[in-house]
Scaffold this motif. Structure first.
Motif, PDB file in Angstrom:
ATOM      1  N   LEU A 120      93.988  26.410  83.298  1.00  0.00           N
ATOM      2  CA  LEU A 120      94.750  26.548  82.059  1.00  0.00           C
ATOM      3  C   LEU A 120      95.221  27.989  81.906  1.00  0.00           C
ATOM      4  O   LEU A 120      94.518  28.919  82.318  1.00  0.00           O
ATOM      5  CB  LEU A 120      93.871  26.193  80.858  1.00  0.00           C
ATOM      6  N   VAL A 121      96.395  28.161  81.341  1.00  0.00           N
ATOM      7  CA  VAL A 121      96.903  29.489  81.006  1.00  0.00           C
ATOM      8  C   VAL A 121      97.118  29.462  79.504  1.00  0.00           C
ATOM      9  O   VAL A 121      97.921  28.670  79.001  1.00  0.00           O
ATOM     10  CB  VAL A 121      98.230  29.802  81.738  1.00  0.00           C
ATOM     11  N   CYS A 122      96.359  30.296  78.778  1.00  0.00           N
ATOM     12  CA  CYS A 122      96.483  30.285  77.312  1.00  0.00           C
ATOM     13  C   CYS A 122      97.187  31.536  76.827  1.00  0.00           C
ATOM     14  O   CYS A 122      97.182  32.564  77.490  1.00  0.00           O
ATOM     15  CB  CYS A 122      95.116  30.112  76.653  1.00  0.00           C
ATOM     16  N   GLY A 123      97.776  31.427  75.669  1.00  0.00           N
ATOM     17  CA  GLY A 123      98.648  32.467  75.138  1.00  0.00           C
ATOM     18  C   GLY A 123      97.990  33.614  74.424  1.00  0.00           C
ATOM     19  O   GLY A 123      98.518  34.081  73.424  1.00  0.00           O
ATOM     20  N   TRP A 140      93.690  34.164  80.432  1.00  0.00           N
ATOM     21  CA  TRP A 140      94.097  34.730  79.145  1.00  0.00           C
ATOM     22  C   TRP A 140      95.366  35.528  79.395  1.00  0.00           C
ATOM     23  O   TRP A 140      95.364  36.525  80.111  1.00  0.00           O
ATOM     24  CB  TRP A 140      92.982  35.637  78.627  1.00  0.00           C
ATOM     25  N   TRP A 141      96.491  35.081  78.821  1.00  0.00           N
ATOM     26  CA  TRP A 141      97.789  35.716  79.051  1.00  0.00           C
ATOM     27  C   TRP A 141      98.260  36.315  77.732  1.00  0.00           C
ATOM     28  O   TRP A 141      98.600  35.589  76.808  1.00  0.00           O
ATOM     29  CB  TRP A 141      98.768  34.674  79.548  1.00  0.00           C
ATOM     30  N   GLY A 142      98.241  37.633  77.640  1.00  0.00           N
ATOM     31  CA  GLY A 142      98.607  38.254  76.373  1.00  0.00           C
ATOM     32  C   GLY A 142      99.209  39.634  76.543  1.00  0.00           C
ATOM     33  O   GLY A 142      99.470  40.093  77.652  1.00  0.00           O
ATOM     34  N   LEU A 143      99.378  40.276  75.404  1.00  0.00           N
ATOM     35  CA  LEU A 143      99.996  41.594  75.380  1.00  0.00           C
ATOM     36  C   LEU A 143      99.052  42.694  75.823  1.00  0.00           C
ATOM     37  O   LEU A 143      99.486  43.762  76.202  1.00  0.00           O
ATOM     38  CB  LEU A 143     100.502  41.911  73.964  1.00  0.00           C
ATOM     39  N   GLY A 144      97.755  42.460  75.728  1.00  0.00           N
ATOM     40  CA  GLY A 144      96.811  43.516  76.042  1.00  0.00           C
ATOM     41  C   GLY A 144      96.727  44.499  74.885  1.00  0.00           C
ATOM     42  O   GLY A 144      97.232  44.243  73.792  1.00  0.00           O
ATOM     43  N   ALA A 145      96.077  45.608  75.108  1.00  0.00           N
ATOM     44  CA  ALA A 145      95.918  46.628  74.072  1.00  0.00           C
ATOM     45  C   ALA A 145      96.242  47.984  74.680  1.00  0.00           C
ATOM     46  O   ALA A 145      95.956  48.235  75.851  1.00  0.00           O
ATOM     47  CB  ALA A 145      94.494  46.614  73.530  1.00  0.00           C
ATOM     48  N   VAL A 176      99.537  26.728  77.999  1.00  0.00           N
ATOM     49  CA  VAL A 176      99.448  26.366  76.584  1.00  0.00           C
ATOM     50  C   VAL A 176      99.952  27.535  75.742  1.00  0.00           C
ATOM     51  O   VAL A 176      99.347  28.608  75.737  1.00  0.00           O
ATOM     52  CB  VAL A 176      97.998  26.002  76.189  1.00  0.00           C
ATOM     53  N   GLN A 177     101.052  27.327  75.062  1.00  0.00           N
ATOM     54  CA  GLN A 177     101.666  28.355  74.226  1.00  0.00           C
ATOM     55  C   GLN A 177     101.954  27.790  72.843  1.00  0.00           C
ATOM     56  O   GLN A 177     102.133  26.586  72.692  1.00  0.00           O
ATOM     57  CB  GLN A 177     102.975  28.836  74.855  1.00  0.00           C
ATOM     58  N   ARG A 178     102.033  28.660  71.853  1.00  0.00           N
ATOM     59  CA  ARG A 178     102.291  28.160  70.497  1.00  0.00           C
ATOM     60  C   ARG A 178     103.720  27.658  70.334  1.00  0.00           C
ATOM     61  O   ARG A 178     103.996  26.800  69.523  1.00  0.00           O
ATOM     62  CB  ARG A 178     101.959  29.230  69.463  1.00  0.00           C
ATOM     63  N   THR A 179     104.632  28.203  71.134  1.00  0.00           N
ATOM     64  CA  THR A 179     106.033  27.803  71.066  1.00  0.00           C
ATOM     65  C   THR A 179     106.664  27.979  72.447  1.00  0.00           C
ATOM     66  O   THR A 179     106.022  28.498  73.359  1.00  0.00           O
ATOM     67  CB  THR A 179     106.785  28.626  69.990  1.00  0.00           C
ATOM     68  N   LEU A 180     107.881  27.547  72.602  1.00  0.00           N
ATOM     69  CA  LEU A 180     108.593  27.704  73.871  1.00  0.00           C
ATOM     70  C   LEU A 180     109.887  28.471  73.601  1.00  0.00           C
ATOM     71  O   LEU A 180     110.922  27.877  73.329  1.00  0.00           O
ATOM     72  CB  LEU A 180     108.914  26.336  74.488  1.00  0.00           C
ATOM     73  N   PRO A 181     109.819  29.806  73.663  1.00  0.00           N
ATOM     74  CA  PRO A 181     111.058  30.572  73.454  1.00  0.00           C
ATOM     75  C   PRO A 181     111.966  30.445  74.674  1.00  0.00           C
ATOM     76  O   PRO A 181     111.496  30.352  75.814  1.00  0.00           O
ATOM     77  CB  PRO A 181     110.558  32.008  73.276  1.00  0.00           C
TER      78      PRO A 181
END
Length: 167
Positions: free
Chosen positions: A105-108, A132-137, A19-24
């Motif tokens: 589920l894989v979320c953005g 949870w798939w993200g940029l991290g910190a 699940v992503q907000r967009t598909l680049p």
């Protein structure tokens, strides 16, 4: 042959919904490898983002080599501190998840925060884990405006995840 070379013999025995907000366009090979390795019925769910103000957010709506659902969405420009963000909301996400019935589920990550509420709710109700798939910190780095405002909520959502993938 290209996707097979990327995933090798790795097989995921579950239906996966990314699940992503967009598909680049640049993410298509990554999503293709995930969906190719997953069980039949796996798909990518994303918003049909078409923005003149933020064209890099626009969704790739041409054919792709995997199953996907491009949902209607809305987005607004929002300033949090010094950061200008463009949150995308997918009002039909809950229904799309119920129809897809994913096992995982894989979320953005924080960039998809609005939609992650629906992901977490679906996960809670069905017992399906989410990743949870993200940029991290960056340790010791200055938190983004989004992290400053929603830090506690982000920590709880990440703590509730079945796994975390950062890049």
């Amino acid at each position: 042959a290209g996707r097979q070379a990327m995933t090798g013999d790795i097989r995921i025995p579950w239906r996966v919904a990314v699940v992503q907000r967009t598909l680049p366009r640049y993410r298509i090979p990554t999503y293709a490898a995930i969906i190719d390795a997953a069980a039949p019925g796996s798909l990518v769910i994303h918003g049909r983002v078409q923005s003149k103000r933020q064209p890099k957010q626009n969704a790739w709506l041409e054919p792709v080599p995997f199953a996907r659902r491009a949902l209607a969405c809305w987005s607004v420009a929002l300033r949090i501190g010094e950061q200008l963000i463009f949150p995308v909301f997918l009002p039909g996400l809950g229904r799309a998840l119920r129809e897809a019935k994913p096992d995982v589920l894989v979320c953005g990550g924080e960039s998809n925060l609005l939609n992650n509420f629906a992901v977490a709710r679906y996960a809670r109700r069905t017992g399906a884990p989410y990743i949870w798939w993200g940029l991290g910190a960056i340790p010791g780095g200055r938190p983004s405006g989004l992290r400053r405002v929603f830090g506690g909520l982000l920590k709880r959502m990440i703590a509730g995840a079945g796994g975390v993938a950062c890049y």
